[in-house]
Scaffold this motif. Structure first.
Motif, PDB file in Angstrom:
ATOM      1  N   GLU A 167      33.053   4.375  57.990  1.00 48.01           N
ATOM      2  CA  GLU A 167      31.951   3.863  58.806  1.00 48.01           C
ATOM      3  C   GLU A 167      32.440   2.748  59.722  1.00 48.01           C
ATOM      4  O   GLU A 167      33.506   2.155  59.499  1.00 48.01           O
ATOM      5  N   ASP A 184      24.798   4.100  54.047  1.00 48.00           N
ATOM      6  CA  ASP A 184      24.517   3.279  55.220  1.00 48.00           C
ATOM      7  C   ASP A 184      24.566   1.789  54.889  1.00 48.00           C
ATOM      8  O   ASP A 184      24.893   0.968  55.739  1.00 48.00           O
ATOM      9  N   SER A 227      26.545  -1.336  59.493  1.00 54.77           N
ATOM     10  CA  SER A 227      26.614  -1.382  60.952  1.00 54.77           C
ATOM     11  C   SER A 227      26.200  -2.725  61.545  1.00 54.77           C
ATOM     12  O   SER A 227      26.495  -3.010  62.699  1.00 54.77           O
ATOM     13  N   LYS A 233      31.046   9.232  58.576  1.00 53.66           N
ATOM     14  CA  LYS A 233      29.688   9.027  58.096  1.00 53.66           C
ATOM     15  C   LYS A 233      28.849   8.376  59.189  1.00 53.66           C
ATOM     16  O   LYS A 233      29.106   7.247  59.585  1.00 53.66           O
TER      17      LYS A 233
END
Length: 309
Positions: A91, A104, A117, A162
């Motif tokens: 990621e 995530d 993120s 991902k």
């Protein structure tokens, strides 16, 4: 060596029956392409009857298992058990760095929290991977560079790209951004010849080939996509990809059609003896498993018994 049959012929002459896929009146011809496996594909093919790939190392974090998923410890254990390669999830952080992480967010697998993120690499690295009891280990989520440094040079690396869901995706962490960053980092690390990329996201898988057509890239197929083989294989061909990575509950005819069209088939996640033998009978290129040691044992047993692959 198996003869390679163009996908258009498989789909036109009895393809509806072979693939049990909807909408078979469609006779679009896929583009011409080089059927020789790209990059790591040659190394995968050389590992026949199948390449043994450790899923997140030795599988998902679980009770009774001492190696947390996507940890350096788990990757090393997969190699110790005889794996030919390992699979990891990659990621992008907010500052454009690459970190090995499945979800995530940090919440399930580390003592941190929040979207990967929206954190810098330094912030992600402040967290520690959790063991099966929920206790922090001494290991932070690794970078791709650390994984390559931890593994022998002959070990293959399956980088699953991902992509973030809507709650975590940002303007700088979209699928194409991830693919481009991953390709460039693998090249910097000198790992292009031992890396095969995969993703459930078509944009990410295609972006690998756009960055470097010589790299190996595959489309991951979940159960729903695996049931629609005709459409899935056409999409793989249209985008010039090298392989499909289907869920283990894949129809045998679909495997045969993909292999005969020149694609490689790397199946996930295959953990029991019965399913391992079934996949070996079907001639898949690679088996992605939480139990690399068991799969190596099954292959040795078949050889001793003189069973064909």
């Amino acid at each position: 060596m198996k003869s390679l049959v163009p996908l258009s012929l498989l789909l036109a002459a009895g393809g509806c029956l072979l693939l049990a896929a909807p909408g078979c009146g469609h006779d679009r011809v896929p583009p011409q392409r080089d059927l020789r496996p790209a990059g790591a594909g040659q190394r995968l093919a050389a590992l026949a009857p199948t390449a043994v790939i450790g899923h997140r190392g030795t599988g998902k974090t679980r009770l009774g298992h001492p190696f947390p998923e996507n940890s350096l410890a788990s990757f090393r254990e997969a190699v110790r058990q005889g794996a030919d390669g390992i699979e990891l999830d990659l990621e992008l952080t907010s500052d454009g760095a690459l970190v090995v992480m499945h979800d995530d967010t940090l919440d399930r697998t580390t003592d941190g929290s929040g979207c990967v993120s929206r954190k810098t690499l330094a912030q992600v690295r402040e967290s520690r991977i959790l063991d099966a009891e929920g206790r922090p280990t001494g290991e932070p989520p690794p970078t791709l560079e650390e994984v390559f440094q931890a593994l022998p040079s002959h070990i293959l690396v399956n980088v699953e790209l991902k992509t973030f869901g809507p709650d975590c995706e940002t303007e700088s962490t979209r699928p194409v951004d991830l693919a481009r960053a991953a390709v460039r980092e693998v090249a910097r690390l000198g790992g292009s010849g031992r890396t095969f990329f995969s993703s459930f996201d078509e944009q990410a898988a295609a972006a690998v080939k756009q960055e470097n057509p010589a790299l190996y890239s595959a489309l991951l197929l979940n159960r729903k996509r695996s049931r629609a083989w005709k459409t899935s294989l056409e999409r793989v061909w249209e985008q010039g990809l090298d392989a499909v990575h289907p869920h283990v509950m894949i129809p045998g005819a679909g495997v045969e059609a993909a292999l005969r069209s020149g694609l490689q088939v790397n199946v996930f996640t295959v953990n029991g003896r019965r399913l391992m033998n079934a996949m070996l009978d079907r001639g898949v290129t690679a088996i992605i498993t939480d139990q690399p040691g068991l799969l190596k044992t099954v292959i040795r047993e078949r050889r001793r018994e003189g069973r064909t692959f």
